[in-house]
Motif scaffolding. Structure first.
Motif, PDB file in Angstrom:
ATOM      1  N   ARG A 158     -33.453  -3.352 -62.296  1.00 48.63           N
ATOM      2  CA  ARG A 158     -34.096  -4.162 -61.259  1.00 48.63           C
ATOM      3  C   ARG A 158     -33.455  -3.835 -59.928  1.00 48.63           C
ATOM      4  N   ASP A 208     -34.198 -11.999 -55.229  1.00 46.63           N
ATOM      5  CA  ASP A 208     -35.480 -12.424 -55.798  1.00 46.63           C
ATOM      6  C   ASP A 208     -36.407 -11.240 -56.097  1.00 46.63           C
ATOM      7  N   SER A 209     -35.841 -10.044 -56.147  1.00 47.49           N
ATOM      8  CA  SER A 209     -36.654  -8.851 -56.337  1.00 47.49           C
ATOM      9  C   SER A 209     -37.305  -8.814 -57.716  1.00 47.49           C
ATOM     10  N   SER A 210     -38.560  -8.419 -57.716  1.00 48.12           N
ATOM     11  CA  SER A 210     -39.253  -8.200 -58.989  1.00 48.12           C
ATOM     12  C   SER A 210     -39.634  -6.733 -59.137  1.00 48.12           C
ATOM     13  N   TRP A 211     -38.967  -5.854 -58.370  1.00 52.71           N
ATOM     14  CA  TRP A 211     -39.204  -4.415 -58.451  1.00 52.71           C
ATOM     15  C   TRP A 211     -38.277  -3.804 -59.497  1.00 52.71           C
ATOM     16  N   TYR A 212     -38.862  -3.020 -60.402  1.00 52.01           N
ATOM     17  CA  TYR A 212     -38.095  -2.358 -61.453  1.00 52.01           C
ATOM     18  C   TYR A 212     -38.319  -0.856 -61.358  1.00 52.01           C
ATOM     19  N   LYS A 263     -45.368  -3.945 -63.408  1.00 46.89           N
ATOM     20  CA  LYS A 263     -45.272  -4.927 -64.489  1.00 46.89           C
ATOM     21  C   LYS A 263     -46.214  -4.571 -65.636  1.00 46.89           C
ATOM     22  N   ARG A 291     -44.500  -1.962 -67.728  1.00 48.32           N
ATOM     23  CA  ARG A 291     -43.365  -2.553 -68.468  1.00 48.32           C
ATOM     24  C   ARG A 291     -43.866  -3.419 -69.614  1.00 48.32           C
ATOM     25  N   ASP A 310     -37.919  -4.051 -70.824  1.00 42.69           N
ATOM     26  CA  ASP A 310     -37.203  -5.047 -70.040  1.00 42.69           C
ATOM     27  C   ASP A 310     -36.054  -4.359 -69.334  1.00 42.69           C
ATOM     28  N   GLU A 311     -35.408  -5.061 -68.428  1.00 45.06           N
ATOM     29  CA  GLU A 311     -34.247  -4.516 -67.740  1.00 45.06           C
ATOM     30  C   GLU A 311     -33.214  -4.054 -68.770  1.00 45.06           C
TER      31      GLU A 311
END
Length: 99
Positions: A11, A17-21, A76, A79, A85-86
């Motif tokens: 991540r 609050d990042s939701s970038w993977y 997303k 993924r 997942d991370e």
């Protein structure tokens, strides 16, 4: 040019609050990609076609100084479809489109 590698999903930590993977392209492959003659794109981006499992998508990889390599963003939907997942190890196939 085609490349294959495995790398863990991480991540983006520049913002809490990042939701970038992403997955990082290994440094030696990143160096090979840097050497491919191609037109310059903003932020040093390189257009690619990527495949992870049964998911195929087009996007751009970007240089990331914290990784010392290019990074591949993972939506997303990819993924979720591939159960990533991370920290999960992703097997990636990349085709550089800008060559």
């Amino acid at each position: 040019m085609n490349f294959e590698f495995e790398a863990p999903v991480f991540r983006w930590s520049a913002r809490e609050d990042s939701s970038w993977y992403f997955v990082a392209v290994p440094p030696e492959l990143s160096e090979e990609i840097r050497e491919i003659p191609r037109p310059y794109r903003g932020f040093g981006a390189v257009r690619v076609s990527a495949a992870i499992g049964g998911s195929r998508f087009q996007t751009s990889i970007f240089p990331d100084s914290s990784q010392g390599a290019y990074v591949l963003p993972l939506k997303k939907s990819v993924r979720d479809a591939e159960g990533l997942d991370e920290g999960a190890l992703a097997a990636v196939r990349l085709e550089v489109l800008d060559a």
